[in-house]
Design a protein around this motif. Structure first.
Motif, short mmCIF file in Angstrom:
data_model
loop_
_atom_site.label_atom_id
_atom_site.label_comp_id
_atom_site.label_asym_id
_atom_site.label_seq_id
_atom_site.Cartn_x
_atom_site.Cartn_y
_atom_site.Cartn_z
N SER A 165 43.64 93.10 -38.20
CA SER A 165 43.39 93.70 -37.50
C SER A 165 44.36 93.81 -36.17
CB SER A 165 41.82 93.38 -37.38
OG SER A 165 40.98 93.08 -36.21
N ASP A 166 44.11 94.72 -35.34
CA ASP A 166 44.37 95.80 -33.92
C ASP A 166 43.14 95.68 -33.14
OD1 ASP A 166 46.92 95.31 -34.73
OD2 ASP A 166 46.45 97.63 -35.86
N ASP A 167 42.12 94.75 -33.16
CA ASP A 167 41.33 94.96 -32.21
C ASP A 167 39.97 93.77 -32.36
OD1 ASP A 167 40.15 95.38 -34.47
OD2 ASP A 167 39.10 97.63 -34.46
N ALA A 168 40.75 92.90 -32.01
CA ALA A 168 40.44 91.90 -32.02
C ALA A 168 39.30 90.84 -33.18
CB ALA A 168 39.64 91.09 -30.83
N GLY A 169 39.36 91.38 -33.90
CA GLY A 169 38.78 91.14 -35.81
C GLY A 169 37.42 92.23 -36.18
N ARG A 170 37.77 93.44 -35.02
CA ARG A 170 36.48 93.66 -35.04
C ARG A 170 37.02 94.58 -36.64
NH1 ARG A 170 36.35 94.43 -29.72
NH2 ARG A 170 38.23 95.88 -29.53
N ARG A 171 37.50 95.20 -36.56
CA ARG A 171 38.15 95.91 -38.49
C ARG A 171 39.24 95.17 -38.63
NH1 ARG A 171 37.67 102.07 -35.34
NH2 ARG A 171 39.13 100.81 -33.57
N SER B 78 37.29 77.51 -41.43
CA SER B 78 39.13 76.69 -42.25
C SER B 78 40.22 77.39 -40.42
CB SER B 78 39.29 77.95 -43.29
OG SER B 78 38.35 77.42 -44.00
N ALA B 79 39.85 78.23 -39.63
CA ALA B 79 40.74 78.41 -39.01
C ALA B 79 39.93 79.29 -38.02
CB ALA B 79 41.48 79.73 -39.55
N ALA B 80 40.38 79.54 -36.60
CA ALA B 80 40.22 79.70 -35.50
C ALA B 80 41.01 80.48 -34.38
CB ALA B 80 39.56 79.03 -34.59
N LEU B 81 41.21 81.58 -33.63
CA LEU B 81 41.92 81.60 -32.78
C LEU B 81 40.61 82.53 -31.68
CD1 LEU B 81 44.85 84.42 -34.39
CD2 LEU B 81 45.16 81.63 -33.28
N ALA B 82 41.29 82.24 -30.58
CA ALA B 82 40.44 82.64 -29.50
C ALA B 82 41.38 84.20 -28.42
CB ALA B 82 40.21 81.62 -28.44
N THR B 83 40.44 85.98 -28.63
CA THR B 83 41.14 86.40 -27.64
C THR B 83 40.23 86.20 -25.93
OG1 THR B 83 39.33 87.50 -29.13
CG2 THR B 83 41.62 87.14 -29.63
N LEU C 298 35.55 84.80 -29.91
CA LEU C 298 36.31 83.40 -30.95
C LEU C 298 35.89 84.23 -32.47
CD1 LEU C 298 37.55 80.58 -30.71
CD2 LEU C 298 35.20 80.08 -31.33
N VAL C 299 37.35 84.42 -32.54
CA VAL C 299 37.72 84.38 -34.83
C VAL C 299 37.27 83.20 -35.56
CG1 VAL C 299 38.66 86.23 -35.81
CG2 VAL C 299 38.39 86.79 -33.38
N LEU C 300 36.89 83.96 -35.80
CA LEU C 300 36.66 82.52 -36.95
C LEU C 300 37.15 82.51 -38.57
CD1 LEU C 300 32.90 80.62 -35.31
CD2 LEU C 300 35.45 80.34 -34.40
N ALA C 301 37.40 82.28 -39.28
CA ALA C 301 37.63 82.48 -40.56
C ALA C 301 37.45 80.78 -41.41
CB ALA C 301 39.20 83.11 -41.45
N GLY D 197 35.02 84.39 -44.88
CA GLY D 197 35.14 85.71 -44.83
C GLY D 197 35.10 85.70 -43.45
N VAL D 198 35.89 86.27 -42.28
CA VAL D 198 36.08 86.41 -40.87
C VAL D 198 35.00 86.67 -39.98
CG1 VAL D 198 38.65 86.53 -40.80
CG2 VAL D 198 37.09 88.39 -41.40
N ARG D 199 34.35 86.65 -38.79
CA ARG D 199 33.71 87.27 -38.21
C ARG D 199 33.96 86.21 -36.31
NH1 ARG D 199 30.10 82.42 -36.73
NH2 ARG D 199 31.06 80.18 -38.31
N THR D 200 33.35 87.13 -35.49
CA THR D 200 33.78 86.29 -34.36
C THR D 200 32.44 85.97 -32.82
OG1 THR D 200 33.21 89.24 -33.87
CG2 THR D 200 35.12 88.47 -34.25
N LEU D 201 32.71 85.50 -32.96
CA LEU D 201 32.13 84.43 -31.41
C LEU D 201 32.31 85.36 -30.31
CD1 LEU D 201 30.83 81.56 -32.99
CD2 LEU D 201 29.67 83.50 -32.78
#
Length: 357
Positions: free
Chosen positions: A70-76, A334-339, A343-346, A350-354
């Motif tokens: 994803s190149d837009d912080a997890g939206r697409r 299972s995994a996370a990254l903060a932008t 917060l992008v979560l997997a 699947g993936v989702r953002t908070l």
């Protein structure tokens, strides 16, 4: 249980469910190591287990060889080209374009284009033979070394059993030097960007061959964590991963931290903090009865923990204490990254953002 056995059981169940009057047509078995990952419009909603940043890009990996970016912080998300359909577990990028992913069947994949496409560098068919060749040479040079002789036997067993041992984590110091770790003390190192891999099982203080679950650097220190309270730290002078004693004897799943503070986390909400590179540890009570399965540090320097049930815990004091973030709906992580700002979560869904404040 390995993937081949899962496939066999699924085929048997299908055959039993068909009417007896209908003939069952046998299909040729397709090894996951020889089958590229299928493209799916639902890949971003399927089980995903690892995540990393490749510069500004986010990359996630998961079941059936699925890798998305994803190149837009997890939206697409877009799906990458992957040469295997083995389940993938972890991914790491030491730079914006060069990255590695690992998983079941002893798979190690490499990308040189920020995760858009991948090539195979190592798999379970090669792991046993490479171990055997390496440790037979060491045994010839040190015929009285019983530890090396044991590793020769282990390498032979792994060669006979085939590609069923998973790698569970990967970390690279730079584009050349990196490590992969996995089940039963599996650990390999590369010094040439993955063109060749050297077994390092003789360089770990892990005599019971416990599973290695997590591998990460905190400042200048490189730690491995695993089952039964195993914590190892690389001693640069000796080139060995030496055991570090902690107060807990259950499984640790990961390592997180900042220069000056290291946290190891795992089963049943257990979290331990070291302010001195692993010389001493204190338990941090986070008030959770469930396992901590992911962690990240946000751009503001806050340490964030995620649980198996989806709890989000935030620390503003370098891991000395954590506050639970209010949530309406929980989902496993299972995994996370903060932008910045999210917060992008997997996880299994699947993936989702908070949003994060």
């Amino acid at each position: 249980m390995n993937n081949n056995k899962w496939i066999g059981l699924a085929a048997l169940a299908l055959a039993m469910a068909l009417p007896f009057s209908q003939p069952v047509v046998a299909t040729e078995f397709a090894d996951t190591l020889d089958t590229p990952a299928l493209h799916s419009d639902l890949a971003a909603q399927g089980p995903l287990t690892g995540m990393a940043s490749a510069g500004e890009r986010l990359v996630v990996v998961g079941q059936r060889g699925h890798i998305l970016y994803s190149d837009d912080a997890g939206r697409r998300w877009q799906q990458a080209e992957v040469p295997v359909s083995s389940d993938l577990v972890a991914v790491h990028f030491p730079s914006a374009r060069q990255g590695w992913a690992v998983g079941h069947d002893g798979v190690v994949l490499h990308s040189s284009d920020a995760g858009a496409s991948w090539s195979r560098q190592l798999d379970g068919r090669q792991v046993g033979p490479r171990m055997r060749e390496y440790y037979q040479a060491l045994a010839a040079a040190e015929p009285q070394n019983e530890a090396i002789a044991t590793l020769v036997t282990e390498a032979q067993r792994m060669t006979e059993e085939g590609a069923d041992k998973p790698f569970l984590d990967v970390w690279f110091r730079n584009e050349q030097v990196g490590y992969v770790v996995g089940a039963f003390n599996l650990i390999f190192r590369t010094d040439d960007g993955g063109r060749s891999w050297t077994p390092w099982m003789d360089r770990t203080e892990n005599p019971n061959a416990l599973n290695l679950y997590g591998l990460r650097a905190v400042g200048d220190d490189l730690f491995i964590v695993g089952e039964q309270g195993l914590v190892l730290k690389l001693d640069a002078a000796s080139g060995r991963f030496k055991a570090v004693v902690t107060p807990y004897n259950g499984s640790y799943f990961g390592v997180i931290g900042k220069p000056g503070v290291t946290l190891v986390y795992g089963l049943r909400g257990n979290l331990y903090r070291s302010p001195d590179s692993g010389a001493s540890w204190n338990r941090v009570d986070v008030g959770l009865p469930v396992s901590i399965t992911a962690a990240t540090v946000d751009p503001a320097g806050r340490i964030i923990l995620l649980s198996q049930a989806g709890h989000v815990l935030v620390s503003t004091d370098d891991g000395a204490s954590f506050v639970a973030r209010p949530q309406v709906q929980l989902a496993p992580v299972s995994a996370a990254l903060a932008t910045r700002g999210s917060l992008v979560l997997a996880g299994p869904r699947g993936v989702r953002t908070l949003p994060i404040e």
